[in-house]
Scaffold this motif. Structure first.
Motif, PDB file in Angstrom:
ATOM      1  N   ASN A 254       0.798  -1.243  -0.348  1.00 12.37           N
ATOM      2  CA  ASN A 254       0.149  -0.150  -0.208  1.00 12.37           C
ATOM      3  C   ASN A 254       1.105   1.555  -0.184  1.00 12.37           C
ATOM      4  OD1 ASN A 254      -2.395  -1.724   0.158  1.00 12.37           O
ATOM      5  ND2 ASN A 254      -2.649  -1.607   2.415  1.00 12.37           N
ATOM      6  N   LEU A 255       1.960   1.033   0.602  1.00  7.89           N
ATOM      7  CA  LEU A 255       2.895   2.598   0.724  1.00  7.89           C
ATOM      8  C   LEU A 255       3.726   2.779  -0.695  1.00  7.89           C
ATOM      9  CD1 LEU A 255       4.891   4.310   2.631  1.00  7.89           C
ATOM     10  CD2 LEU A 255       6.346   3.159   2.887  1.00  7.89           C
ATOM     11  N   LEU A 256       3.720   1.644  -1.085  1.00  7.57           N
ATOM     12  CA  LEU A 256       4.759   1.900  -2.543  1.00  7.57           C
ATOM     13  C   LEU A 256       3.630   2.160  -3.717  1.00  7.57           C
ATOM     14  CD1 LEU A 256       7.141  -1.502  -2.202  1.00  7.57           C
ATOM     15  CD2 LEU A 256       7.776   1.449  -2.279  1.00  7.57           C
ATOM     16  N   LEU A 257       2.372   2.090  -3.605  1.00  4.93           N
ATOM     17  CA  LEU A 257       1.283   2.125  -4.295  1.00  4.93           C
ATOM     18  C   LEU A 257       0.567   3.458  -4.393  1.00  4.93           C
ATOM     19  CD1 LEU A 257      -0.933  -1.246  -4.859  1.00  4.93           C
ATOM     20  CD2 LEU A 257       0.864  -0.640  -6.468  1.00  4.93           C
ATOM     21  N   ASN A 258       0.676   3.770  -3.154  1.00  2.00           N
ATOM     22  CA  ASN A 258      -0.263   4.775  -3.321  1.00  2.00           C
ATOM     23  C   ASN A 258       0.972   6.877  -3.403  1.00  2.00           C
ATOM     24  OD1 ASN A 258      -1.976   4.649  -1.211  1.00  2.00           O
ATOM     25  ND2 ASN A 258      -1.190   4.165   1.023  1.00  2.00           N
ATOM     26  N   ILE A 259       2.715   5.956  -2.918  1.00  7.98           N
ATOM     27  CA  ILE A 259       3.243   7.050  -3.500  1.00  7.98           C
ATOM     28  C   ILE A 259       3.931   7.141  -5.047  1.00  7.98           C
ATOM     29  CG2 ILE A 259       5.981   7.852  -3.440  1.00  7.98           C
ATOM     30  CD1 ILE A 259       5.990   6.922  -0.798  1.00  7.98           C
ATOM     31  N   TRP A 260       3.491   5.674  -6.056  1.00 11.71           N
ATOM     32  CA  TRP A 260       3.732   5.693  -7.474  1.00 11.71           C
ATOM     33  C   TRP A 260       3.284   6.055  -8.228  1.00 11.71           C
ATOM     34  CZ3 TRP A 260       8.228   4.285  -3.880  1.00 11.71           C
ATOM     35  CH2 TRP A 260       9.214   5.159  -4.361  1.00 11.71           C
TER      36      TRP A 260
END
Length: 264
Positions: A254-260
């Motif tokens: 979720n962290l990576l998807l939210n940022i990218w």
């Protein structure tokens, strides 16, 4: 006193309504002084009576959206290598106006050690007799570039580069990889990141330290106006979910998807 203790002392000062009018945060770019200054500003401006910052009031929302009228940032202008006297004079013109939505006004002067002598002498007049509703935070890397007359009127707080102390070669490689990826979010797609950032999925043991360092990297880019403050919220949300024992891999996903997702 380490950085966490400093942050706690500042939070206690806010709770007791004992915030000073001027601070000097000293340390290099890896010391979290920028991150903590932003948190401090948000807590001071929060309109909640308790649990500051509440992240729900108009003030907190506008800080997150980088459009709070009572939070001002002064920094190096494009293609300039110094903060000039005109920028400080502009600050002085604004500082005499009372807060719009909060009880106080906060001024963050980034790269304060890049102020010209004229700019510092101009700022000195404000530091000598600041309005009651104002807090000025000078963010400094090289304290030697600041006039003694400025230093004497600020509460000096030294921040340490805790995240890199006594690191092993493996840890240095991890932090180098984090800097490369999170410091250049616009250069990578989500697929690139998932292929490169395996260290996050294997770093569960030290994840809170890793998230803290990611925040430091992101804050540096926020202060350069390259990112939105929401990126920090993504990291903080991840920290909170992990502390609540949420599924580790899903939290990282979720962290990576939210940022990218911002770059798709």
């Amino acid at each position: 006193m380490n950085n966490k203790e400093i942050e706690q002392k500042l939070r206690q000062a806010i709770q007791k309504n004992k915030i000073l009018h001027s601070y000097m945060f000293i340390g290099n770019k890896h010391t979290q002084k920028q991150e903590i200054s932003k948190k401090l500003a948000k807590e001071i401006l929060c309109s909640s009576e308790e649990n500051k910052p509440c992240n729900k009031c108009k003030s907190c929302i506008e800080v997150d959206n980088q459009n709070h009228p009572d939070l001002k940032q002064i920094q190096l202008e494009s293609n300039e290598n110094a903060i000039k006297i005109e920028q400080i004079r502009s600050l002085q013109e604004d500082i005499i106006k009372k807060p719009i939505i909060s009880e106080r006004k906060i001024y963050l002067i980034n790269n304060s050690d890049k102020m010209t002598i004229g700019a510092q002498n101009c700022l000195l007049k404000t530091l000598e007799e600041p309005p009651q509703y104002v807090t000025i935070i000078l963010l400094v890397e090289n304290e030697n570039n600041i006039l003694n007359t400025i230093k004497s009127r600020c509460a000096k707080i030294n921040f340490t580069e805790e995240s890199k102390v006594d690191m092993t070669e493996e840890q240095k490689n991890i932090y180098h990889e984090l800097e490369k990826i999170f410091g250049n979010t616009e250069k990578y797609t989500i697929l690139d990141v998932l292929n490169k950032i395996d260290i996050l999925y294997k770093g569960e043991k030290n994840i809170f330290e890793i998230l803290e360092y990611i925040n430091t990297i992101l804050y540096e880019n926020i202060f350069k106006n390259r990112l939105n403050i929401n990126y920090i919220e993504y990291v903080e949300n991840t920290r909170q979910r992990l502390q609540s024992n949420a599924n580790y891999n899903m939290c990282i996903d979720n962290l990576l998807l939210n940022i990218w997702n911002r770059h798709i």
